[in-house]
Design an enzyme around this catalytic site. Structure first.
Site, PDB file in Angstrom:
ATOM      1  N   ASP A 264       0.812  -1.206   0.000  1.00  0.00           N
ATOM      2  CA  ASP A 264       0.000   0.000   0.000  1.00  0.00           C
ATOM      3  C   ASP A 264       0.853   1.266   0.000  1.00  0.00           C
ATOM      4  O   ASP A 264       1.815   1.385   0.762  1.00  0.00           O
ATOM      5  CB  ASP A 264      -0.905  -0.008   1.243  1.00  0.00           C
ATOM      6  CG  ASP A 264      -1.751   1.239   1.354  1.00  0.00           C
ATOM      7  OD1 ASP A 264      -2.608   1.438   0.478  1.00  0.00           O
ATOM      8  OD2 ASP A 264      -1.545   2.008   2.304  1.00  0.00           O
ATOM      9  N   GLU A 301       1.685  -0.109  -4.874  1.00  0.00           N
ATOM     10  CA  GLU A 301       0.791   0.999  -5.187  1.00  0.00           C
ATOM     11  C   GLU A 301       1.580   2.283  -4.996  1.00  0.00           C
ATOM     12  O   GLU A 301       2.164   2.509  -3.943  1.00  0.00           O
ATOM     13  CB  GLU A 301      -0.424   1.022  -4.263  1.00  0.00           C
ATOM     14  CG  GLU A 301      -1.395   2.135  -4.640  1.00  0.00           C
ATOM     15  CD  GLU A 301      -2.129   2.749  -3.468  1.00  0.00           C
ATOM     16  OE1 GLU A 301      -2.966   3.644  -3.717  1.00  0.00           O
ATOM     17  OE2 GLU A 301      -1.882   2.359  -2.315  1.00  0.00           O
ATOM     18  N   ASP A 326      -2.171   4.852 -11.877  1.00  0.00           N
ATOM     19  CA  ASP A 326      -3.336   5.704 -11.671  1.00  0.00           C
ATOM     20  C   ASP A 326      -3.697   6.478 -12.936  1.00  0.00           C
ATOM     21  O   ASP A 326      -4.862   6.839 -13.137  1.00  0.00           O
ATOM     22  CB  ASP A 326      -3.065   6.701 -10.541  1.00  0.00           C
ATOM     23  CG  ASP A 326      -3.183   6.081  -9.160  1.00  0.00           C
ATOM     24  OD1 ASP A 326      -3.712   4.953  -9.054  1.00  0.00           O
ATOM     25  OD2 ASP A 326      -2.734   6.709  -8.191  1.00  0.00           O
ATOM     26  N   PHE A 328      -4.015   5.628 -15.984  1.00  0.00           N
ATOM     27  CA  PHE A 328      -5.036   4.984 -16.814  1.00  0.00           C
ATOM     28  C   PHE A 328      -6.418   5.227 -16.227  1.00  0.00           C
ATOM     29  O   PHE A 328      -7.352   5.614 -16.930  1.00  0.00           O
ATOM     30  CB  PHE A 328      -4.774   3.482 -16.947  1.00  0.00           C
ATOM     31  CG  PHE A 328      -5.886   2.761 -17.664  1.00  0.00           C
ATOM     32  CD1 PHE A 328      -5.922   2.718 -19.043  1.00  0.00           C
ATOM     33  CD2 PHE A 328      -6.918   2.148 -16.956  1.00  0.00           C
ATOM     34  CE1 PHE A 328      -6.955   2.078 -19.722  1.00  0.00           C
ATOM     35  CE2 PHE A 328      -7.956   1.507 -17.608  1.00  0.00           C
ATOM     36  CZ  PHE A 328      -7.973   1.474 -18.996  1.00  0.00           C
ATOM     37  N   HIS A 330      -7.457   7.602 -14.192  1.00  0.00           N
ATOM     38  CA  HIS A 330      -7.862   9.007 -14.246  1.00  0.00           C
ATOM     39  C   HIS A 330      -8.238   9.421 -15.667  1.00  0.00           C
ATOM     40  O   HIS A 330      -9.208  10.168 -15.865  1.00  0.00           O
ATOM     41  CB  HIS A 330      -6.742   9.902 -13.713  1.00  0.00           C
ATOM     42  CG  HIS A 330      -6.372   9.638 -12.282  1.00  0.00           C
ATOM     43  ND1 HIS A 330      -7.147   8.880 -11.434  1.00  0.00           N
ATOM     44  CD2 HIS A 330      -5.296  10.045 -11.549  1.00  0.00           C
ATOM     45  CE1 HIS A 330      -6.577   8.834 -10.241  1.00  0.00           C
ATOM     46  NE2 HIS A 330      -5.458   9.531 -10.285  1.00  0.00           N
TER      47      HIS A 330
END
Length: 615
Positions: A264, A301, A326, A328, A330
């Site tokens: 994470d 991530e 991210d 892709f 957004h």
């Protein structure tokens, strides 16, 4: 002194014998307090690395224990494998060898063949347990899923939480079913042909029930995270903290047979040392894999768009096997919803979707209006199979004030566009639970903290969070049981009306991805994109093993005339339509694109439609 690699916690050896190991380099005195089956006290001895140890007999599995620090504070074990009475209660000894695994023949799923399904145990089923989740594995395999990704299950306060407030990284949440429940789920998944990834949190500890500060310098004031002080990976005494994290990662792979870990928010893992903690973790995983029956993997991530995260260790990278993209999400989300608040202000064009498809990162040391600085790096030398992409995930849904899924924001036709863009993409697709049938219950943020001041702090914090998105109103109460119930999947919906149609559409897309060579992750040089920002269309041509596909996406509310098939295609080539989201079988308005076409014909595409051809 060399590197320190220490086993930690209460390690049950069999025959009611147990080794206890506790890291506390700045403590003067530690006493192990055995609470059951009868009360006993054992002073521990400290070694050169700051570990307090004892090896004891007459310690059966389930024995409750705590530590008394400096003759005063009584605390649970921060390395406990089970907290049967919650985050404030005593710890318990676990016999990991007692579980009867039946997955000896399991050999994993290659990362580039993965079809990931993210789920939250507490809301995946009405019962919210590991055992209940097993009953739905057959539905996932029927859909075509290869891998489930479980949101964090480390012991958190109370009965309900997303999991990112875990206070005991080694302990499995008791209300979900504890260690045996989790092992039973992983065992059943492997027998069903499903790999299992666990989401783990190494950037912070939860705010309630974590007593690690009492044991040693787990935190540093050198850095700050959105959740408070940063975990100490490069300051004084950081060796013990690094060992804690590495041992935790290997523990999940070894004792629970996980196929991989999702790390994470690694952008909040700060380490200015010569060997980054994630690089060291990658090295240790490589050692683990040398003797494993199949390779495990690490997925990071990150919102840094930093290609060094997935570069091999031999190229001075951190050696992660994959990372989330991210950009892709957004790019696709803004095209479908028109939203431009917060970080979405950096996105909104078909050109950006084309770049995300072709290069994985849109921002490649490009100026970001939202960040007011240059952002990202060029990742084109890394294969698309190192990037996890999605159109929804727990963060993108749950961090909205009302927790709206995409199904609550866009039309049914747009949901099909989102599905196709995700599942035809050369990256590794990730679905969020319920997405496949258009679940329209929200996924809200929820907690069950026992500290009323902390609950109020969460409420106020959530309000402040949404100011950047100019959201008005009050977020649903995160501490309410109703918030959890509202967020629980309504499985019966998948059998009716448009929900069933969308489920079948997802199933068809996954089947195509698995059976068409040109849709499998491959070489970026085999991808060619076209787009028109004004007309709002995007097309992609991919080839592999002498097979070619051509997909055209119309994001407009009006029909469009598609671009011709890319010119390098042989002019007499015949293309056959494989999928058309406007077809009546998908509850569309009716197709206008022909079943076959030759050469470089242009075709008419209905509004909010995707058409796929192959040759």
């Amino acid at each position: 002194m060399g590197n320190v690699n220490m086993t930690i916690g209460a390690i049950y050896l069999g025959g009611d014998r147990c080794d206890f190991s506790l890291w506390g380099p700045t403590l003067d005195q530690v006493t192990l307090e055995i609470l059951t089956p009868q009360e006993q006290s054992y002073p521990l001895e400290q070694d050169d690395w700051g570990y307090w140890r004892a090896s004891l007999d007459s310690i059966p599995p389930g024995t409750r224990y705590q530590y008394r620090l400096n003759g005063d504070r009584l605390r649970p074990d921060p390395m406990a494998h089970l907290q049967p009475e919650g985050v404030h209660g005593p710890s318990a000894v676990v016999d990991h060898g007692a579980f009867s695994w039946q997955d000896e023949a399991w050999r994993g799923i290659p990362l580039d063949e993965s079809m990931i399904y993210e789920l939250h145990i507490g809301t995946f089923t009405p019962a919210g347990t590991f055992e209940a989740a097993i009953s739905r594995l057959r539905d996932l395999t029927a859909l075509g899923i290869t891998t489930i990704e479980i949101m964090p299950v480390s012991q958190f306060p109370g009965q309900r939480n997303w999991g990112y407030d875990g206070a005991y990284p080694f302990a499995v949440q008791n209300s979900y079913g504890g260690p045996d429940g989790l092992k039973t789920l992983v065992n059943a998944a492997h027998q069903a042909g499903l790999a299992v990834i666990l989401d783990v949190v190494y950037n912070h500890f939860g705010p309630e029930g974590n007593y690690s500060r009492d044991f040693g310098p787990y935190f540093t004031e050198k850095y700050q995270t959105p959740w408070g002080g940063a975990i100490n990976f490069d300051d004084a005494y950081s060796d013990g903290v690094r060992n804690f994290v590495i041992e935790n990662a290997l523990y999940w792979l070894r004792e629970y047979h996980f196929d991989g870990l999702r790390l994470d928010a690694i952008h909040a893992i700060y380490d200015g040392g010569a060997k980054h903690i994630l690089g060291e973790l990658s090295d240790r995983l490589a050692e683990f894999n040398q003797t494993a029956t199949y390779p495990r993997y690490l997925i990071a991530e990150s919102d840094l768009n930093d290609v060094r995260i997935i570069r091999p260790r031999s190229e001075d990278g951190l050696g992660m096997d994959a990372q989330w993209s991210d950009d892709f999400h957004h790019s696709l989300h803004t095209l479908l919803t028109g939203e431009q608040q917060g970080y979405y202000e950096d996105f909104g064009s078909c050109q950006q979707l084309a770049t995300a498809w072709q290069d994985s990162f849109v921002y490649q040391w490009t100026y970001s209006q939202h960040r007011k600085r240059f952002h990202g790096s060029d990742a084109r030398d890394r294969p698309p199979a190192q990037f996890v992409i999605c159109n929804q995930n727990h963060d993108q849904i749950g961090n909205r004030m009302l927790g709206e899924r995409l199904s609550q924001l866009v039309s049914f036709e747009a949901l099909k566009l989102a599905a196709a863009a995700t599942l035809l993409n050369p990256g590794i697709p990730l679905l969020f639970m319920g997405e496949e049938y258009g679940e329209d219950s929200p996924f809200l943020y929820f907690i069950d903290h026992q500290d009323p001041d902390l609950v109020e702090a969460v409420r106020q914090g959530r309000k402040r969070e949404f100011e950047a998105f100019h959201a008005s109103g009050t977020p649903p109460d995160a501490a309410s049981l109703d918030t959890l119930k509202t967020s629980t999947l309504k499985w019966h919906k998948r059998e009716h009306d448009h929900h069933q149609v969308l489920l079948n559409f997802y199933q068809r897309l996954i089947e195509l991805r698995k059976t068409k060579a040109a849709l499998k992750p491959g070489d970026r040089q085999q991808i060619q994109t076209q787009y028109n920002n004004e007309s709002r269309w995007f097309s992609v041509h991919q080839s592999r093993n002498n097979q070619k596909i051509w997909a055209i996406f119309n994001f407009s509310d009006s029909p469009i005339q598609s671009p011709p098939v890319p010119t390098q295609t042989h002019p007499t080539q015949t293309w056959t339509k494989t999928l058309d989201s406007s077809d009546s079988i998908w509850q569309g308005s009716g197709p206008t694109a022909p079943q076959t076409l030759k050469g470089s014909e242009s075709i008419k595409i209905p509004p909010l439609t995707v058409v796929l051809y192959e040759t």
